[in-house]
Write a protein that holds these residues in place. Structure first.
Motif, PDB file in Angstrom:
ATOM      1  N   TYR A   1     -43.314   1.366  59.966  1.00  0.00           N
ATOM      2  CA  TYR A   1     -43.687   0.164  60.714  1.00  0.00           C
ATOM      3  C   TYR A   1     -42.693  -0.960  60.395  1.00  0.00           C
ATOM      4  N   ASP A   2     -42.967  -2.125  60.923  1.00  0.00           N
ATOM      5  CA  ASP A   2     -42.103  -3.287  60.698  1.00  0.00           C
ATOM      6  C   ASP A   2     -42.471  -3.924  59.353  1.00  0.00           C
ATOM      7  N   THR A   3     -42.145  -3.210  58.297  1.00  0.00           N
ATOM      8  CA  THR A   3     -42.512  -3.627  56.950  1.00  0.00           C
ATOM      9  C   THR A   3     -41.265  -3.898  56.117  1.00  0.00           C
ATOM     10  N   ARG A   4     -41.473  -4.486  54.929  1.00  0.00           N
ATOM     11  CA  ARG A   4     -40.361  -4.749  54.030  1.00  0.00           C
ATOM     12  C   ARG A   4     -40.774  -4.469  52.591  1.00  0.00           C
ATOM     13  N   ALA A   5     -39.756  -4.298  51.753  1.00  0.00           N
ATOM     14  CA  ALA A   5     -39.997  -4.096  50.329  1.00  0.00           C
ATOM     15  C   ALA A   5     -40.390  -5.411  49.672  1.00  0.00           C
ATOM     16  N   ALA A   6     -41.004  -5.321  48.492  1.00  0.00           N
ATOM     17  CA  ALA A   6     -41.384  -6.528  47.766  1.00  0.00           C
ATOM     18  C   ALA A   6     -40.150  -7.363  47.438  1.00  0.00           C
ATOM     19  N   SER A   7     -39.034  -6.709  47.118  1.00  0.00           N
ATOM     20  CA  SER A   7     -37.814  -7.460  46.819  1.00  0.00           C
ATOM     21  C   SER A   7     -37.303  -8.196  48.056  1.00  0.00           C
ATOM     22  N   ASP A   8     -37.529  -7.633  49.238  1.00  0.00           N
ATOM     23  CA  ASP A   8     -37.136  -8.322  50.466  1.00  0.00           C
ATOM     24  C   ASP A   8     -37.943  -9.606  50.661  1.00  0.00           C
ATOM     25  N   VAL A   9     -39.216  -9.569  50.287  1.00  0.00           N
ATOM     26  CA  VAL A   9     -40.062 -10.762  50.408  1.00  0.00           C
ATOM     27  C   VAL A   9     -39.563 -11.849  49.458  1.00  0.00           C
ATOM     28  N   LEU A  10     -39.199 -11.471  48.237  1.00  0.00           N
ATOM     29  CA  LEU A  10     -38.647 -12.451  47.302  1.00  0.00           C
ATOM     30  C   LEU A  10     -37.355 -13.046  47.850  1.00  0.00           C
ATOM     31  N   ALA A  11     -36.539 -12.212  48.469  1.00  0.00           N
ATOM     32  CA  ALA A  11     -35.290 -12.711  49.048  1.00  0.00           C
ATOM     33  C   ALA A  11     -35.570 -13.730  50.151  1.00  0.00           C
ATOM     34  N   LEU A  12     -36.633 -13.513  50.886  1.00  0.00           N
ATOM     35  CA  LEU A  12     -37.004 -14.404  51.974  1.00  0.00           C
ATOM     36  C   LEU A  12     -37.406 -15.784  51.455  1.00  0.00           C
ATOM     37  N   LEU A  13     -37.961 -15.839  50.242  1.00  0.00           N
ATOM     38  CA  LEU A  13     -38.332 -17.132  49.673  1.00  0.00           C
ATOM     39  C   LEU A  13     -37.105 -17.975  49.371  1.00  0.00           C
ATOM     40  N   ALA A  14     -36.009 -17.311  49.067  1.00  0.00           N
ATOM     41  CA  ALA A  14     -34.784 -18.038  48.746  1.00  0.00           C
ATOM     42  C   ALA A  14     -33.944 -18.331  49.983  1.00  0.00           C
ATOM     43  N   ASP A  15     -33.995 -17.436  50.962  1.00  0.00           N
ATOM     44  CA  ASP A  15     -33.114 -17.557  52.122  1.00  0.00           C
ATOM     45  C   ASP A  15     -33.855 -17.086  53.361  1.00  0.00           C
ATOM     46  N   PRO A  16     -34.100 -17.980  54.328  1.00  0.00           N
ATOM     47  CA  PRO A  16     -34.845 -17.557  55.531  1.00  0.00           C
ATOM     48  C   PRO A  16     -34.112 -16.508  56.362  1.00  0.00           C
ATOM     49  N   ALA A  17     -32.809 -16.365  56.149  1.00  0.00           N
ATOM     50  CA  ALA A  17     -32.029 -15.384  56.912  1.00  0.00           C
ATOM     51  C   ALA A  17     -31.830 -14.082  56.142  1.00  0.00           C
ATOM     52  N   ALA A  18     -32.527 -13.924  55.006  1.00  0.00           N
ATOM     53  CA  ALA A  18     -32.348 -12.727  54.183  1.00  0.00           C
ATOM     54  C   ALA A  18     -32.710 -11.474  54.975  1.00  0.00           C
ATOM     55  N   ASP A  19     -31.916 -10.442  54.786  1.00  0.00           N
ATOM     56  CA  ASP A  19     -32.160  -9.201  55.511  1.00  0.00           C
ATOM     57  C   ASP A  19     -33.079  -8.281  54.705  1.00  0.00           C
ATOM     58  N   ALA A  20     -33.426  -7.156  55.324  1.00  0.00           N
ATOM     59  CA  ALA A  20     -34.274  -6.150  54.670  1.00  0.00           C
ATOM     60  C   ALA A  20     -33.379  -5.023  54.180  1.00  0.00           C
ATOM     61  N   ASP A  21     -32.784  -5.239  53.035  1.00  0.00           N
ATOM     62  CA  ASP A  21     -31.822  -4.266  52.495  1.00  0.00           C
ATOM     63  C   ASP A  21     -32.149  -4.029  51.023  1.00  0.00           C
ATOM     64  N   SER A  22     -33.173  -3.265  50.771  1.00  0.00           N
ATOM     65  CA  SER A  22     -33.591  -3.021  49.389  1.00  0.00           C
ATOM     66  C   SER A  22     -32.539  -2.205  48.640  1.00  0.00           C
ATOM     67  N   HIS A  23     -31.815  -1.352  49.335  1.00  0.00           N
ATOM     68  CA  HIS A  23     -30.774  -0.560  48.680  1.00  0.00           C
ATOM     69  C   HIS A  23     -29.712  -1.458  48.071  1.00  0.00           C
ATOM     70  N   ARG A  24     -29.231  -2.447  48.838  1.00  0.00           N
ATOM     71  CA  ARG A  24     -28.176  -3.329  48.344  1.00  0.00           C
ATOM     72  C   ARG A  24     -28.651  -4.109  47.118  1.00  0.00           C
ATOM     73  N   ARG A  25     -29.888  -4.558  47.148  1.00  0.00           N
ATOM     74  CA  ARG A  25     -30.387  -5.367  46.028  1.00  0.00           C
ATOM     75  C   ARG A  25     -30.522  -4.526  44.757  1.00  0.00           C
ATOM     76  N   VAL A  26     -31.036  -3.315  44.893  1.00  0.00           N
ATOM     77  CA  VAL A  26     -31.156  -2.457  43.713  1.00  0.00           C
ATOM     78  C   VAL A  26     -29.772  -2.067  43.212  1.00  0.00           C
ATOM     79  N   ARG A  27     -28.857  -1.792  44.124  1.00  0.00           N
ATOM     80  CA  ARG A  27     -27.503  -1.404  43.684  1.00  0.00           C
ATOM     81  C   ARG A  27     -26.812  -2.552  42.953  1.00  0.00           C
ATOM     82  N   GLN A  28     -27.038  -3.785  43.403  1.00  0.00           N
ATOM     83  CA  GLN A  28     -26.451  -4.935  42.725  1.00  0.00           C
ATOM     84  C   GLN A  28     -26.991  -5.068  41.305  1.00  0.00           C
ATOM     85  N   THR A  29     -28.265  -4.797  41.135  1.00  0.00           N
ATOM     86  CA  THR A  29     -28.858  -4.876  39.802  1.00  0.00           C
ATOM     87  C   THR A  29     -28.178  -3.898  38.856  1.00  0.00           C
ATOM     88  N   TRP A  30     -27.825  -2.728  39.374  1.00  0.00           N
ATOM     89  CA  TRP A  30     -27.221  -1.683  38.543  1.00  0.00           C
ATOM     90  C   TRP A  30     -25.742  -1.535  38.839  1.00  0.00           C
TER      91      TRP A  30
END
Length: 905
Positions: free
Chosen positions: A430-459
Motif C-alpha cells: 500500500y501507500d505506506t512508509r518506514a518509520a525512518s521515513d516518517v522521522l525524515a519527514l519531520l525534518a524535511d517536508p520533501a523527504a523521500d521514502a528511501d529506507s534503503h539509502r538511510r540504512v546504508r548511510q548508517t552503515w
C-alpha cells in the motif's frame, strides 16, 4: 424484466463496473516481463530463503523468510542471530500474518479525509516547530538509523522533546541496579552456566524479547549433565513455574519476605519475620543450594517487581559470583514511565503544539491517571503513525500508515546489542512508509521514502563486500555490546507491605503481549499455555478466594481499584497464590479492527491500582478454552510420567492387536518418526503457530472455538502431577500410529498408511463420516464443519490478501473434510524429490514445529537409519509412548519429564 432495465442494459452496467475496477487498480512501479531464460533457481512454486529480521518490543530478531513466487509464506529462525538461534517464538510466527492483514492502514488520512504524504508533510511544517512545541513519542528504539535521526532532530529543533516508552519496560530493573551499584544496568543471565536458579516473580522462560535465547541456554544446560535445579516463587503459574523443580505460590508480601529471609541465609541482614512453613522451607533449601553452587548460581527478579527487589538480587548475585553479564540498555537509560508522565503533563498544560506518536499506543496502555486521550484532545495537532488502527491513531488528527517490517529496509539491535540489517522480502502493498521515513519527514517536508539509502548511510563504514555479507546474514559481525563488570553492590531490601485485601497482578499475555498483537487472528486463537483460553481471558483466582466470594468459574465480576473498574469472567487457576487476582494485559481493545475489538477487558486501566475489590454482577460467561476438549483417557502416571534424574522408564510389554498396517521391514524407504522431550518443552506455542502458518490451518473465530471445533493440528497439553508435586507441557501432534485405529473404520479408505510409516489423509476421498475422529484415542483429528478457509474473522475488511500467505504446497481443505498433522509431508516430498534429482540419499527433513522450537525439544527423522538422532532418542532410557498400552505403536513418542528434587540436608 422491466422495459427500462433489460438484459442489454444489465450487461452494459457489468462491463462498466469491470472497467472501473480495472482502472482503480494500482499499476506496478516497474514493467513486468515473463521469463525468457528462466533463472536456474527460480522455478515456479519453489521456495527461496532470505535472511532478514522482524522487531519485537523494539529489539530485532533474525529470521529466515521463505518466499515463493515473490510471496513470503513462512518465517523461521536464523541460526546465526543471537536472539533467534535458528528458532522462533509465537510473536515471530504471528508477525507474518500482519503483513497480509486486511485491517492494515493503507492510505494517509487527515482532517480532510483521505490524503497523501505531501499533504501530511505540509500540515506538519505549516506549524513551525518552536523551541518547546514539538514532541515525539515512540516505543523502544534500538535502530542505529532511527537513533541517529532522532539525535539530528534534537539538534535541528532546540528543546525538541523525545520520549521512548514501552508499557512493559525495564524501569524497575534499572532503578534497582542503580540503587545497589550506582549504575543503571541490565542483568543478562547465562543459563548455560547455571546449576541453581531462583526466580522471584520472574518468568525468564515465558514471553519476552529474550525468550528464545534464554530458553535455549536453559535447555542446553539441562541436557548437559546433572540437570540444574530451578526454584520459582510467583503469584500465578507461568511457563517458568510450570518447569520448576520446586515452586511455591506467593503474594507480593511473601516475595518481599522471601528476599529478607534469603538475605539472612546468604550472610546479610534481613528483617526477621514470620514466613509460612512452605515459604520458609522453600527459602532454606534455595539458600543452601545457592551457596553450594556458588559461581554457578543466580537469583532472578521479574521486571514488574519493585526496584528494591532488583537491588537485593544484584547484591545476592555479587555474593554468589553469579554467571550474569551486565549491559547498558540500548537506546538510553531514561526512565520510560517518568518520561511519559512528564510528556502527558506538558500536553495537558498546552506546552506542545505538535505531537508525533510513532508506532506506540499510549491511549490504550498508558496509566489511566495520565488521561492520555484527554491530553491528545488538548494538543493542536497530533500525528500517529502505525501499521494497524489503534486507539491512539483513531484519536489523532493525522494517521500515517507504516509499512510492515518485511516491506522495508531496517536495522535493529538484539537484546545483547548485536546489530541486524533487515532487507525487505516484498514490495510495499500500500501507500505506506518506514518509520525512518516518517522521522525524515519531520525534518524535511520533501523527504523521500528511501529506507534503503538511510540504512546504508548508517552503515557507510562497511565496504561493499562487508555490506553484502551483513545483508545476506542479517548480522553485523562483532557488533554485540561489551559486557560490563558488576560493581560492588550494597544490600537493599524491599518493604514488606501490609496485607489489606486482594492484590492485583498484571501479567503480559503470552499471545498478545501488551496488546500489540491483539489484531492478529493467529494470536487470538492460540491457546494460553496455562489456562488454554482463546479469544479472551479471565481473572484468575485461588479456589479458596473463589469460595469465600461465592463465585464459580465463568461468573462475571467487576474488578474495582482506584476509582476504575473492568469486567471479566473469573476462573480457578492451578498454582494461584491465595489473595492474588491475576489479569493479563493485551485485551480490551477498541477501534482497532474486528479481530481485536471487544475481546476481553483492558487490564492497563488498573495499572498501579494496588489492592482490588471484586463485585459479582450475577451474569455468567465462561471463557472459551480448549482445556477440556482434549482430555485423554488413561493413567496420568503413564500419560505424563515424572522421573528423577537418572531414572528410566519401565520397558513396555508387547500388546497383541487386531489392527493392520505393521511397519515395513527391510524397506529402502525412510521410516519417519518424531520424539518430543517433555523435560525441555516450555509450552511457548511457537510450534502451534508454526504448524498453522506452514499447513494453511484456518482461523475459525470465537464462536466456532466455543463449540469445541479447534482446527490446530498440534496442541500443547499441560499436566499437574500432584503426587510428584510437578507439572509440565506435552505437545501432541498426530501419533502416526503403525497400527492406526483410525484407518480400518474409514468406509472410503481416506485414512491410509504408506510405506514410510505415515498415516495419510486423502482429502478427495473423505466423505466426512468422522468415524476416524471418533476412533482416535489421542484426539488429534480436526473436521471442517464449514468452509473455514473462505469464512472471514476480519469483519467487513476484504480478506482476499490472506490467501497470498497460503503455502502452495499444502492443499486448502474444504467443508466436510477431515484433516490432521502430516509430519509436514510437503517437506518430506521436497527432500525426496531433491534426492531423486541428485541421485543421493534423502537428506535431513525439518518439520515446521521442529524448526520453531526454541529449546529443540522436537526431533524428527528416519528410524530406518540406526545412526539418526531420532533413533538415538528412541533408545533413551526416558523414552515412552503415549497411551502405548493400546497397542497402536505410535511413531510420535516422548522423553519423560524429570524433576531434580530435594537432596537431604
Amino acid at each position: 424484466m422491466s422495459a427500462t432495465l433489460d438484459r442489454r442494459a444489465i450487461l452494459r452496467m457489468i462491463a462498466a463496473g469491470a472497467a472501473a475496477s480495472v482502472a482503480g487498480c494500482k499499476a506496478p512501479n516497474a514493467k513486468i516481463y515473463p521469463y525468457v531464460n528462466q533463472p536456474e533457481n527460480a522455478l515456479p512454486g519453489s521456495i527461496v530463503r532470505y535472511a532478514t529480521a522482524v522487531p519485537f518490543a523494539g529489539y530485532g530478531r533474525g529470521v529466515t523468510g521463505l518466499v515463493t513466487d515473490g510471496r513470503p509464506i513462512k518465517l523461521e529462525g536464523l541460526a546465526g542471530h543471537p536472539a533467534s538461534l535458528g528458532a522462533t517464538d509465537l510473536f515471530t510466527e504471528t508477525a507474518l500474518l500482519d503483513l497480509y492483514d486486511p485491517q492494515r492502514l493503507q492510505t494517509v488520512t487527515g482532517p480532510p479525509g483521505v490524503a497523501d504524504w505531501q499533504s501530511a508533510a505540509g500540515a506538519i511544517h505549516a506549524r513551525p516547530p518552536q523551541s518547546n512545541r514539538l514532541a515525539l513519542l515512540t516505543g523502544r528504539v534500538t535502530s542505529p538509523t532511527m537513533l541517529a535521526m532522532i539525535e539530528a532532530l534534537r539538534a535541528r529543533y532546540p528543546g525538541f522533546r523525545y520520549v521512548a516508552w514501552e508499557p512493559i519496560n525495564d524501569d524497575n530493573a534499572l532503578a534497582g541496579a542503580e540503587q545497589a551499584t550506582g549504575k543503571r544496568m541490565l542483568a543478562r543471565p547465562r543459563f548455560e552456566a547455571a546449576d541453581v536458579v531462583v526466580a522471584i516473580g520472574a518468568d525468564p522462560l515465558g514471553p519476552g524479547p529474550d525468550q528464545v535465547a534464554l530458553a535455549r541456554a536453559w535447555a542446553t544446560r539441562r541436557r548437559a549433565g546433572p540437570p540444574p535445579r530451578l526454584y520459582v516463587a510467583e503469584p500465578s503459574l507461568t511457563n517458568t513455574g510450570t518447569m520448576a523443580d520446586r515452586r511455591t505460590p506467593a503474594t507480593s508480601a511473601d516475595l518481599a519476605r522471601l528476599c529478607h529471609r534469603l538475605a539472612t541465609l546468604l550472610g546479610g541482614e534481613g528483617i526477621t519475620g514470620r514466613l509460612t512453613p512452605p515459604l520458609d522451607d522453600f527459602a532454606t533449601h534455595a539458600a543452601r543450594d545457592l551457596l553450594v553452587a556458588r559461581g554457578r548460581a543466580m537469583i532472578l527478579v521479574g521486571p514488574r517487581q519493585p526496584p528494591a527487589m532488583h537491588a537485593f538480587a544484584a547484591w545476592a548475585n555479587a555474593r554468589l559470583a553469579a554467571p550474569i553479564d551486565w549491559a547498558a540498555p540500548i537506546g538510553g537509560d531514561a526512565p520510560m514511565g517518568q518520561g511519559l508522565t512528564q510528556l502527558s503533563a506538558a500536553l495537558h498544560a498546552g506546552e506542545i503544539d505538535t505531537l508525533v506518536v510513532l508506532d506506540s499506543n499510549p491511549v490504550y496502555a498508558a496509566p489511566a491517571e495520565l488521561d492520555f486521550a484527554g491530553a491528545i484532545k488538548r494538543t493542536p495537532m497530533t500525528i500517529a503513525a502505525s501499521m494497524l488502527p489503534t486507539e491512539t491513531s483513531q484519536a489523532a488528527d493525522w494517521i500515517l500508515p507504516l509499512s510492515h517490517p518485511l516491506e522495508e529496509w531496517n536495522d535493529w539491535r538484539a537484546p545483547d546489542g548485536t546489530a541486524t540489517i533487515a532487507q525487505p522480502l516484498v514490495d510495499r502493498f500500500y501507500d505506506t512508509r518506514a518509520a525512518s521515513d516518517v522521522l525524515a519527514l519531520l525534518a524535511d517536508p520533501a523527504a523521500d521514502a528511501d529506507s534503503h539509502r538511510r540504512v546504508r548511510q548508517t552503515w557507510a563504514t562497511l565496504d561493499g563486500k562487508a555490506w553484502s555479507a551483513a545483508v545476506a546474514s542479517a548480522v553485523v559481525p562483532d557488533s554485540a555490546g561489551t559486557p560490563r563488570s558488576m560493581p560492588a553492590a550494597g544490600l537493599a531490601l524491599p518493604t514488606v507491605a501490609p496485607v489489606r485485601g486482594l492484590e492485583l497482578e498484571l501479567r503480559p499475555s503470552p499471545t498478545l503481549w501488551d496488546g500489540r498483537r491483539a489484531s492478529n487472528a493467529w494470536a487470538q486463537e492460540c491457546p494460553d499455555p496455562i489456562t488454554k483460553e482463546v479469544w479472551g481471558s479471565s481473572a484468575r483466582l485461588n479456589g479458596a478466594d473463589m469460595a469465600a466470594l461465592g463465585l464459580k468459574d465463568g461468573d462475571i465480576v467487576d474488578l474495582h481499584a482506584g476509582g476504575r473498574s473492568i469486567r471479566l469472567p473469573v476462573r480457578i487457576t492451578a498454582g494461584q497464590a491465595k489473595g492474588v487476582v491475576t489479569v493479563l494485559t493485551g485485551y480490551g481493545r477498541s477501534r482497532s479492527g474486528a479481530v481485536a475489538d471487544g475481546v476481553g477487558a483492558n487490564a492497563w486501566a488498573l495499572a498501579k491500582a494496588g489492592d482490588i475489590a471484586i463485585t459479582a454482577t450475577g451474569e455468567r460467561r465462561p471463557t472459551i478454552s480448549t482445556e477440556k476438549q482434549f482430555v485423554l483417557d488413561g493413567d496420568l502416571a503413564k500419560i505424563f510420567p515424572i522421573l528423577a534424574p537418572g531414572e528410566a522408564m519401565p520397558k513396555p510389554k508387547p500388546e497383541p492387536s487386531l489392527l493392520p498396517n505393521p511397519p515395513a521391514k527391510g524397506a529402502a524407504a525412510p521410516q519417519w518418526a518424531m520424539v518430543i522431550d517433555t523435560d525441555v518443552c516450555i509450552g511457548c506455542n511457537a510450534c502451534v503457530v508454526a504448524c498453522q502458518a506452514e499447513n494453511n490451518v484456518p482461523v475459525i473465530g470465537p464462536d466456532e472455538m466455543a463449540m469445541g471445533r479447534d482446527m490446530h493440528w498440534l496442541r500443547v497439553d499441560r499436566y499437574d502431577v500432584e503426587e510428584k508435586d510437578a507439572s509440565g507441557f506435552q505437545p501432541v501432534p498426530c501419533m502416526q500410529c503403525e497400527k492406526a485405529p483410525c484407518e480400518p473404520v474409514c468406509p472410503v479408505e481416506a485414512s491410509v498408511h504408506n510405506s514410510e510409516g505415515l498415516n495419510l489423509q486423502v482429502y478427495n476421498r473423505c466423505i466426512g463420516t468422522r468415524t476416524c475422529q471418533a476412533n482416535c484415542p489421542y484426539k488429534v483429528r480436526r473436521f471442517n464443519f464449514f468452509d473455514y478457509s473462505e469464512r472471514s474473522v476480519w469483519g467487513d475488511a476484504d480478506d482476499a490478501s490472506i490467501t497470498a500467505q497460503r503455502n502452495p504446497d499444502v492443499t486448502v481443505r474444504g467443508r466436510g473434510v477431515m484433516e490432521k498433522c502430516t509430519y509436514c509431508i510437503q517437506r518430506i516430498s521436497a527432500a525426496e524429490h531433491d534426492a531423486d534429482a541428485n541421485h543421493t540419499p534423502v537428506g535431513e527433513v525439518v518439520t515446521a514445529c521442529q524448526a520453531a522450537c526454541p529449546t529443540q525439544a522436537i526431533t524428527f527423522g528416519s528410524i530406518a537409519d540406526e545412526d539418526s538422532i531420532v533413533s538415538a532418542k528412541k533408545a533413551d532410557p526416558r523414552h515412552y509412548g503415549l497411551l502405548e498400552d493400546l497397542g497402536t505403536k505410535p511413531r510420535t513418542t516422548y522423553l519423560a519429564r524429570t524433576i531434580n528434587g530435594e537432596d537431604e540436608a
